[in-house]
Enzyme design. Structure first.
Site, PDB file in Angstrom:
ATOM      1  N   GLN A 274       0.778  -1.412   0.167  1.00 14.10           N
ATOM      2  CA  GLN A 274       0.017   0.020  -0.048  1.00 14.10           C
ATOM      3  C   GLN A 274       0.901   1.160  -0.094  1.00 14.10           C
ATOM      4  O   GLN A 274       0.745   2.374  -0.565  1.00 14.10           O
ATOM      5  CB  GLN A 274      -0.919  -0.097   1.127  1.00 14.10           C
ATOM      6  CG  GLN A 274      -1.953   1.051   1.295  1.00 14.10           C
ATOM      7  CD  GLN A 274      -3.025   0.901   0.104  1.00 14.10           C
ATOM      8  OE1 GLN A 274      -3.128  -0.233  -0.293  1.00 14.10           O
ATOM      9  NE2 GLN A 274      -3.551   2.156  -0.310  1.00 14.10           N
ATOM     10  N   ALA A 295      -5.680   4.533  -0.172  1.00 16.06           N
ATOM     11  CA  ALA A 295      -5.622   4.667   1.278  1.00 16.06           C
ATOM     12  C   ALA A 295      -4.202   5.161   1.515  1.00 16.06           C
ATOM     13  O   ALA A 295      -3.224   4.356   0.943  1.00 16.06           O
ATOM     14  CB  ALA A 295      -6.150   3.659   2.003  1.00 16.06           C
ATOM     15  N   SER A 300      -5.394   1.250   4.937  1.00 16.13           N
ATOM     16  CA  SER A 300      -6.280   0.572   3.748  1.00 16.13           C
ATOM     17  C   SER A 300      -6.953  -0.476   4.219  1.00 16.13           C
ATOM     18  O   SER A 300      -6.422  -1.432   4.899  1.00 16.13           O
ATOM     19  CB  SER A 300      -5.333   0.086   2.669  1.00 16.13           C
ATOM     20  OG  SER A 300      -5.993  -0.734   1.603  1.00 16.13           O
ATOM     21  N   HIS A 302      -7.773  -3.017   2.342  1.00 16.08           N
ATOM     22  CA  HIS A 302      -7.356  -4.234   1.825  1.00 16.08           C
ATOM     23  C   HIS A 302      -6.229  -4.972   2.714  1.00 16.08           C
ATOM     24  O   HIS A 302      -5.967  -6.053   2.859  1.00 16.08           O
ATOM     25  CB  HIS A 302      -6.566  -3.973   0.487  1.00 16.08           C
ATOM     26  CG  HIS A 302      -7.696  -3.501  -0.464  1.00 16.08           C
ATOM     27  ND1 HIS A 302      -8.288  -4.780  -1.173  1.00 16.08           N
ATOM     28  CD2 HIS A 302      -8.326  -2.447  -0.921  1.00 16.08           C
ATOM     29  CE1 HIS A 302      -9.006  -4.050  -1.972  1.00 16.08           C
ATOM     30  NE2 HIS A 302      -9.043  -2.805  -1.885  1.00 16.08           N
ATOM     31  N   ASP A 309     -11.558  -5.813  -4.386  1.00 17.42           N
ATOM     32  CA  ASP A 309     -11.812  -5.312  -5.284  1.00 17.42           C
ATOM     33  C   ASP A 309     -12.523  -6.305  -6.308  1.00 17.42           C
ATOM     34  O   ASP A 309     -11.799  -7.074  -6.642  1.00 17.42           O
ATOM     35  CB  ASP A 309     -10.968  -4.377  -5.848  1.00 17.42           C
ATOM     36  CG  ASP A 309     -10.364  -3.334  -4.927  1.00 17.42           C
ATOM     37  OD1 ASP A 309     -11.288  -2.865  -4.083  1.00 17.42           O
ATOM     38  OD2 ASP A 309      -9.214  -2.886  -5.137  1.00 17.42           O
ATOM     39  N   GLU A 357     -16.866   3.660  -4.715  1.00 17.14           N
ATOM     40  CA  GLU A 357     -15.972   2.814  -5.705  1.00 17.14           C
ATOM     41  C   GLU A 357     -17.100   1.792  -5.766  1.00 17.14           C
ATOM     42  O   GLU A 357     -17.365   0.915  -4.605  1.00 17.14           O
ATOM     43  CB  GLU A 357     -14.758   2.278  -4.495  1.00 17.14           C
ATOM     44  CG  GLU A 357     -13.551   3.423  -4.753  1.00 17.14           C
ATOM     45  CD  GLU A 357     -12.644   2.862  -4.183  1.00 17.14           C
ATOM     46  OE1 GLU A 357     -12.334   1.693  -3.710  1.00 17.14           O
ATOM     47  OE2 GLU A 357     -11.392   3.588  -4.243  1.00 17.14           O
ATOM     48  N   HIS A 360     -15.454  -2.080  -4.619  1.00 14.08           N
ATOM     49  CA  HIS A 360     -14.910  -2.355  -3.497  1.00 14.08           C
ATOM     50  C   HIS A 360     -15.767  -2.913  -2.488  1.00 14.08           C
ATOM     51  O   HIS A 360     -16.596  -1.982  -1.945  1.00 14.08           O
ATOM     52  CB  HIS A 360     -14.068  -1.042  -2.843  1.00 14.08           C
ATOM     53  CG  HIS A 360     -13.297  -1.449  -1.443  1.00 14.08           C
ATOM     54  ND1 HIS A 360     -12.049  -1.345  -1.454  1.00 14.08           N
ATOM     55  CD2 HIS A 360     -13.843  -1.557  -0.442  1.00 14.08           C
ATOM     56  CE1 HIS A 360     -11.685  -1.493  -0.341  1.00 14.08           C
ATOM     57  NE2 HIS A 360     -12.658  -1.609   0.634  1.00 14.08           N
TER      58      HIS A 360
HETATM   59 ZN   LIG Z   1     -10.503  -1.522  -3.078  1.00 12.91          ZN
END
Ligand SMILES: [Zn+2]
Length: 393
Positions: A274, A295, A300, A302, A309, A357, A360
């Protein structure tokens, strides 16, 4: 003639007398000298050395303090040197000649001449706004005294970056002193620096949920949150969580029946991944713009292993071109059934901190996902829990 003879006899008597006296004198003198010599040879002698000071716990042998001893036997007591102060050694000396006992004392002054020991680093590096307890950076000990005087000379302004020298001075009861200086470097926190969250409750949300750091992540009302306000420890995570991947597989199978071939475009991302991703965006678009779609490291979702995603075969992937497409709509209408929520819905940027988004999704479990789906009018996690998503700097 008679007179002469008489005179002669008197003279003889005188001579004899003188001889006798002389003999007596000689005998007396000789025996006196002999006695004097005998006494001198056999009289007892005992002298002690000058008193001295000794450090604590010194080995003491009372014999060493005797300067001279002759014609006598000596007894003495032992002294302990594990405390400071004056210690007395008493010598009982018995002379050989008259068997008389004589008492002598010797004083030792036991002192503590060892200074306290200050253990601590030479350099401490901290971020602006760190809590600083100057006492916590040193450990002071002493060979003898428990109660030490510790002075701290210098200050650290945790609001301002810079270097600060702090001198610690420790003094024991005997006045022995030692010093240690620590250079504190207060630096501005870089958004790229690694972070380690300490476990513990950090507050309550506006909706009454407990906010708590645990295992390197923040939980609000028991739900793991990574957003612009709450970050993760840099070392947190290590792949998609099982719950996430199995829920996705279940959803993928259902979508396939409806004609959408879903796949994960981006799943778990480590702090370092990230970091380089975000850095690249900042370089390209500047930090302000990058913050709207990417992020910062540690922030993040993630990195939680709970966010994905989602891409669909034949459609634009991880791009605003995916918005409003058939698979995007399918996801928005069905993902909650598998425990996923649309994490950054359209029009909720002021709550989530991110623009819409459509790809996401975040795994929260079926019950919460159904609640947040809210019949298609998505409720954000921030709104539901009563928390913000805003960077502090
Ligand atoms: Zn994402």
């Amino acid at each position: 003639m008679k007179k002469d003879e008489e005179e002669k006899e008197v003279n003889n008597h005188k001579k004899i007398f003188i001889i006798i006296i002389s003999i007596v004198v000689i005998i007396l003198a000789t025996s006196g000298l002999f006695l004097y010599k005998y006494y001198n040879k056999n009289k007892f002698v005992f002298t002690l050395k000058k008193s001295i000071t000794l450090p604590l716990n010194s080995n003491v042998n009372p014999k060493e303090y005797i300067k001279s001893i002759k014609n006598a036997k000596v007894k003495y007591n032992k002294v302990k040197t594990d405390t400071i102060g004056k210690k007395t050694i008493t010598y009982i000396v018995t002379d050989n000649l008259f068997k008389k006992k004589h008492k002598y004392t010797y004083t030792l002054d036991i002192i503590d001449d060892i200074p306290p020991v200050i253990e601590g680093k030479d350099n401490v590096s901290l971020f602006v706004d760190s809590k600083i307890d100057l006492n916590s950076y040193i450990k002071v000990s002493d060979n003898y005294d428990k109660d030490l005087d510790i002075k701290i000379d210098g200050e650290v302004d945790n609001k301002k970056d810079g270097t600060y020298k702090v001198k610690y001075i420790a003094t024991d009861k005997s006045g022995n002193t030692s010093e240690h200086t620590i250079t504190f470097t207060i630096k501005k926190k870089s958004i790229y620096d690694t972070v380690k969250l300490e476990d513990g409750v950090i507050g309550t949300s506006s909706k009454g949920y407990k906010i708590e750091n645990k295992g390197g992540a923040t939980y609000v009302g028991g739900i793991l949150i990574a957003n612009k306000t709450y970050n993760l420890s840099s070392s947190y995570g290590g792949g998609l969580k099982k719950s996430t991947s199995s829920a996705f597989n279940e959803m993928k199978a259902a979508a396939l029946i409806d004609g959408y071939d879903l796949r994960i475009g981006s799943g778990y991302r480590s702090f370092n991944t990230q970091k380089s991703t975000y850095k690249r965006y900042v370089k390209r678009d500047g930090q302000t713009k990058a913050d709207t779609y990417s992020a910062r490291p540690g922030h993040s979702e993630h990195q939680t292993g709970l966010a994905i995603d989602i891409c669909a075969a034949g459609y634009s992937c991880i791009s605003s071109n995916f918005n409003g497409t058939a698979p995007a709509n399918w996801l928005s209408d069905n993902a909650y059934k598998y425990g996923f929520i649309l994490r950054y819905p359209n029009g909720k940027t002021n709550e989530t901190g991110y623009k819409f988004e459509s790809w996401h999704y975040r795994y929260v479990g079926k019950d919460l996902a159904a609640k947040l789906y809210n019949g298609g009018n998505w409720i954000t996690l921030e709104n539901y829990l009563g928390i913000a998503s805003k960077y502090s700097q």
